[in-house]
Design a protein around this motif. Structure first.
Motif, PDB file in Angstrom:
ATOM      1  N   PHE A  98       0.852  -1.194   0.000  1.00 29.01           N
ATOM      2  CA  PHE A  98       0.000   0.000   0.000  1.00 29.01           C
ATOM      3  C   PHE A  98       0.887   1.243   0.000  1.00 29.01           C
ATOM      4  O   PHE A  98       1.867   1.320   0.731  1.00 29.01           O
ATOM      5  N   VAL A  99       0.541   2.240  -0.800  1.00 30.38           N
ATOM      6  CA  VAL A  99       1.455   3.368  -0.983  1.00 30.38           C
ATOM      7  C   VAL A  99       0.956   4.678  -0.391  1.00 30.38           C
ATOM      8  O   VAL A  99       1.655   5.689  -0.459  1.00 30.38           O
ATOM      9  N   ARG A 100      -0.217   4.694   0.211  1.00 31.78           N
ATOM     10  CA  ARG A 100      -0.704   5.961   0.777  1.00 31.78           C
ATOM     11  C   ARG A 100       0.123   6.345   2.004  1.00 31.78           C
ATOM     12  O   ARG A 100       0.487   5.496   2.817  1.00 31.78           O
ATOM     13  N   PRO A 101       0.430   7.627   2.197  1.00 34.08           N
ATOM     14  CA  PRO A 101       1.230   8.064   3.349  1.00 34.08           C
ATOM     15  C   PRO A 101       0.451   7.909   4.649  1.00 34.08           C
ATOM     16  O   PRO A 101      -0.790   7.962   4.657  1.00 34.08           O
ATOM     17  N   PRO A 102       1.160   7.724   5.772  1.00 28.99           N
ATOM     18  CA  PRO A 102       0.489   7.562   7.068  1.00 28.99           C
ATOM     19  C   PRO A 102      -0.454   8.705   7.414  1.00 28.99           C
ATOM     20  O   PRO A 102      -1.477   8.494   8.058  1.00 28.99           O
ATOM     21  N   GLU A 103      -0.121   9.924   7.002  1.00 30.48           N
ATOM     22  CA  GLU A 103      -0.962  11.069   7.327  1.00 30.48           C
ATOM     23  C   GLU A 103      -2.365  10.911   6.760  1.00 30.48           C
ATOM     24  O   GLU A 103      -3.342  11.390   7.353  1.00 30.48           O
ATOM     25  N   SER A 104      -2.483  10.267   5.619  1.00 31.39           N
ATOM     26  CA  SER A 104      -3.797  10.070   5.020  1.00 31.39           C
ATOM     27  C   SER A 104      -4.577   8.958   5.703  1.00 31.39           C
ATOM     28  O   SER A 104      -5.796   8.879   5.585  1.00 31.39           O
ATOM     29  N   LEU A 105      -3.875   8.085   6.433  1.00 28.48           N
ATOM     30  CA  LEU A 105      -4.525   6.979   7.128  1.00 28.48           C
ATOM     31  C   LEU A 105      -4.883   7.324   8.564  1.00 28.48           C
ATOM     32  O   LEU A 105      -5.943   6.939   9.062  1.00 28.48           O
ATOM     33  N   TYR A 106      -3.986   8.029   9.245  1.00 30.88           N
ATOM     34  CA  TYR A 106      -4.154   8.248  10.685  1.00 30.88           C
ATOM     35  C   TYR A 106      -4.313   9.712  11.070  1.00 30.88           C
ATOM     36  O   TYR A 106      -4.484  10.020  12.256  1.00 30.88           O
ATOM     37  N   GLY A 107      -4.241  10.608  10.102  1.00 29.76           N
ATOM     38  CA  GLY A 107      -4.436  12.028  10.401  1.00 29.76           C
ATOM     39  C   GLY A 107      -3.436  12.557  11.402  1.00 29.76           C
ATOM     40  O   GLY A 107      -2.223  12.336  11.284  1.00 29.76           O
ATOM     41  N   SER A 108      -3.938  13.242  12.423  1.00 33.09           N
ATOM     42  CA  SER A 108      -3.075  13.861  13.435  1.00 33.09           C
ATOM     43  C   SER A 108      -2.329  12.840  14.274  1.00 33.09           C
ATOM     44  O   SER A 108      -1.371  13.184  14.973  1.00 33.09           O
ATOM     45  N   GLU A 109      -2.751  11.562  14.210  1.00 31.31           N
ATOM     46  CA  GLU A 109      -2.103  10.514  14.999  1.00 31.31           C
ATOM     47  C   GLU A 109      -1.068   9.746  14.186  1.00 31.31           C
ATOM     48  O   GLU A 109      -0.587   8.690  14.624  1.00 31.31           O
ATOM     49  N   ALA A 110      -0.698  10.241  13.014  1.00 29.11           N
ATOM     50  CA  ALA A 110       0.197   9.512  12.115  1.00 29.11           C
ATOM     51  C   ALA A 110       1.551   9.219  12.758  1.00 29.11           C
ATOM     52  O   ALA A 110       2.048   8.092  12.684  1.00 29.11           O
ATOM     53  N   ALA A 111       2.160  10.229  13.362  1.00 27.60           N
ATOM     54  CA  ALA A 111       3.485  10.030  13.955  1.00 27.60           C
ATOM     55  C   ALA A 111       3.440   8.984  15.068  1.00 27.60           C
ATOM     56  O   ALA A 111       4.343   8.142  15.194  1.00 27.60           O
ATOM     57  N   LYS A 112       2.377   9.039  15.853  1.00 30.69           N
ATOM     58  CA  LYS A 112       2.223   8.072  16.944  1.00 30.69           C
ATOM     59  C   LYS A 112       2.057   6.659  16.397  1.00 30.69           C
ATOM     60  O   LYS A 112       2.653   5.692  16.905  1.00 30.69           O
ATOM     61  N   ALA A 113       1.256   6.522  15.344  1.00 30.55           N
ATOM     62  CA  ALA A 113       1.025   5.203  14.759  1.00 30.55           C
ATOM     63  C   ALA A 113       2.307   4.631  14.171  1.00 30.55           C
ATOM     64  O   ALA A 113       2.640   3.453  14.398  1.00 30.55           O
ATOM     65  N   VAL A 114       3.042   5.450  13.435  1.00 28.92           N
ATOM     66  CA  VAL A 114       4.289   4.992  12.820  1.00 28.92           C
ATOM     67  C   VAL A 114       5.290   4.559  13.878  1.00 28.92           C
ATOM     68  O   VAL A 114       5.973   3.526  13.740  1.00 28.92           O
ATOM     69  N   ALA A 115       5.399   5.325  14.966  1.00 28.22           N
ATOM     70  CA  ALA A 115       6.331   4.986  16.039  1.00 28.22           C
ATOM     71  C   ALA A 115       5.945   3.676  16.711  1.00 28.22           C
ATOM     72  O   ALA A 115       6.807   2.847  17.032  1.00 28.22           O
ATOM     73  N   LEU A 116       4.643   3.469  16.912  1.00 25.21           N
ATOM     74  CA  LEU A 116       4.181   2.242  17.550  1.00 25.21           C
ATOM     75  C   LEU A 116       4.471   1.037  16.666  1.00 25.21           C
ATOM     76  O   LEU A 116       4.949  -0.002  17.140  1.00 25.21           O
ATOM     77  N   HIS A 117       4.204   1.170  15.381  1.00 23.79           N
ATOM     78  CA  HIS A 117       4.497   0.085  14.443  1.00 23.79           C
ATOM     79  C   HIS A 117       5.987  -0.244  14.440  1.00 23.79           C
ATOM     80  O   HIS A 117       6.377  -1.420  14.449  1.00 23.79           O
ATOM     81  N   ALA A 118       6.817   0.800  14.412  1.00 21.36           N
ATOM     82  CA  ALA A 118       8.265   0.593  14.360  1.00 21.36           C
ATOM     83  C   ALA A 118       8.766  -0.097  15.625  1.00 21.36           C
ATOM     84  O   ALA A 118       9.663  -0.949  15.562  1.00 21.36           O
ATOM     85  N   THR A 119       8.192   0.262  16.756  1.00 19.24           N
ATOM     86  CA  THR A 119       8.581  -0.366  18.021  1.00 19.24           C
ATOM     87  C   THR A 119       8.331  -1.866  17.994  1.00 19.24           C
ATOM     88  O   THR A 119       9.206  -2.669  18.352  1.00 19.24           O
ATOM     89  N   PHE A 120       7.151  -2.250  17.545  1.00 17.97           N
ATOM     90  CA  PHE A 120       6.828  -3.675  17.527  1.00 17.97           C
ATOM     91  C   PHE A 120       7.666  -4.415  16.489  1.00 17.97           C
ATOM     92  O   PHE A 120       8.190  -5.511  16.758  1.00 17.97           O
ATOM     93  N   ASP A 121       7.803  -3.850  15.306  1.00 18.08           N
ATOM     94  CA  ASP A 121       8.584  -4.507  14.263  1.00 18.08           C
ATOM     95  C   ASP A 121      10.023  -4.736  14.713  1.00 18.08           C
ATOM     96  O   ASP A 121      10.627  -5.778  14.403  1.00 18.08           O
TER      97      ASP A 121
END
Length: 460
Positions: A53-76
């Motif tokens: 999927f190529v859509r940027p995180p901002e389009s998926l999570y809005g204002s919570e994009a940075a938080k979502a990306v950080a959480l994903h990276a932590t688990f990975d």
């Protein structure tokens, strides 16, 4: 000092609560097994699309994009470094004798544990509406999943109805992507929403974001109405019939409908694990009972929306608290929880405001026409359920036994709250709590018979 035996810890759920619990355990040198139904960690609120999927995180999570990306990276990173054992696309079907029966892509197997952290999250809380059993009628959560996972709007002319933050959020997301939203019908009146403001001001930034989203919807948003029925034909929804706050009849043409009244905690596994329950009058549902750290007894800990509906930030906090309690009970060093306990208190005040501002429409459910399907799995109508009460009594499990409401594939996830309201009303009971709570039973998810053949026991 070395421990004689490394405890086996299972974490069910890889949303914000499960990820933070696993992170806390990994920081203490333990390697938990994390079992999750998703293909990729993140849970519902931070659901990840396919890797291509190529859509940027901002389009998926809005204002919570940075938080979502950080959480994903932590688990990975934890998976990559061998700090957790991740079992994706796996559902826990049953619990017994210190083991979890897990259905994965290769069939069923057993995972043994010494301590268990349940971070099972929540699902849409849905109220029946005449016509809701039609194709083309979805939950708000299902519509948001399609939006996040495939950038797809489920309909060309969509009516969203219900109440709660997700209603406004999804509507805003759909409008932003250019979807055809015909109306956003909130059953909570403006007066009810105003009554929740003292609690909502515990998080003024989030409250302000909600107001801003509401403003962007403009005249699409209608508060204080009543959804009467969904008009359908052979292809699905044709229109939604509703009454506005002044009681005037309205009809909005559509080809898809999304329904949802905030959230319902996923508690089936907590029930099977022997956790005690109590009725929460604010949320009007049965919730597990624990101590302030998430301890439920017998080596079981609860975190996230499956314990208390505190949202994504609250899930992260409760995940850390549950893991800290687990470490302390194992006699291992645990992190300082003072800041998390204070944070949770703030989040609890905000959640109380949400519950008051966007209440469950109990009166609307109790007045449903007799022909309305209440249990979609078993096609049980409101009239049939009321008839069961007339000779079986106003008790939820008796109504289930005699009338089959809650016996289908969803195991009551979508109908038990509404069913309890109808049972209570038919029996002359003032509150749904008086009708009792449906007992959970295994398997808590549908499973093919073949999956139970040749099960293997594995201990991580």
């Amino acid at each position: 000092m070395k421990h004689a035996q490394t405890p086996r810890i299972a974490v069910v759920g890889a949303g914000p609560a499960g990820i933070r619990a696993a992170q806390t355990l990994a920081a203490a040198g333990l390697v938990p097994v994390v079992i999750d139904e998703g293909a990729r960690a993140g849970g519902q609120i931070y659901r990840r699309p396919p890797e291509t999927f190529v859509r940027p995180p901002e389009s998926l999570y809005g204002s919570e994009a940075a938080k979502a990306v950080a959480l994903h990276a932590t688990f990975d990173a934890m998976v990559r470094d061998g700090q957790v054992v991740h079992l994706p696309r796996s559902s826990v079907l049953a619990i017994g004798d210190g083991r979890l029966q897990v259905l994965g892509e290769d069939g069923c197997h057993w995972v043994a544990y010494d301590r268990l952290i349940l971070a099972t999250g929540a699902t849409d809380r849905v109220a029946p509406v005449p016509g809701w059993e039609s194709a083309g009628v979805y939950t708000l959560g299902a519509m948001q999943i399609a939006l996040k996972a495939q950038a797809a709007a489920l309909g060309r002319r969509i009516v969203l109805a219900g109440s709660g933050p997700l209603l406004t959020l999804l509507a805003t997301q759909l409008v932003k992507m250019g979807a055809g939203v015909a109306a956003v019908l909130d059953t909570a009146s403006l007066a009810q929403q105003a009554a929740g403001l003292p609690g909502l001001m515990a998080r003024p930034v989030f409250a302000a974001r909600g107001v801003a989203m509401r403003a962007r919807l403009g005249r699409l948003y209608r508060a204080g109405g009543t959804v009467e029925r969904i008009e359908t034909d052979a292809t699905g929804p044709v229109a939604v019939h509703w009454r506005d706050g002044r009681g005037r009849a309205q009809r909005t043409a559509c080809d898809a409908v999304g329904l949802g009244w905030h959230l319902r905690a996923e508690t089936q596994l907590a029930d099977l694990a022997g956790c005690p329950f109590t009725y929460d009058a604010a949320w009007q549902q049965w919730l597990p009972r624990t101590d302030h750290m998430g301890r439920a007894g017998n080596g079981v800990y609860l975190a996230g929306d499956g314990l208390r509906l505190l949202g994504a930030d609250g899930a992260e906090v409760s995940g850390r608290l549950a893991a800290a309690a687990c470490l302390a009970d194992l006699g291992r060093p645990s992190p300082d929880t003072t800041a998390d306990l204070r944070r949770r208190a703030t989040l609890a005040r905000f959640a109380a405001g949400i519950a008051r501002a966007f209440p469950w429409p109990a009166d609307m459910v109790r007045r449903l026409p007799g022909e309305t399907v209440v249990c979609r799995c078993e096609s049980i109508t409101a009239a049939q359920l009321r008839e069961v009460v007339s000779y079986g009594g106003a008790e939820a499990n008796r109504a289930k036994s005699l009338g089959r409401v809650g016996m289908g594939r969803c195991q009551g996830r979508y109908c038990q709250l509404a069913g309890a309201e109808i049972v209570a009303a038919a029996g002359g009971l003032e509150a749904a709590a008086a009708a009792g709570r449906l007992r959970s039973q295994a398997p808590v998810r549908p499973a093919p018979i073949g999956a139970f053949l040749g099960e293997e026991a594995i201990a991580k």
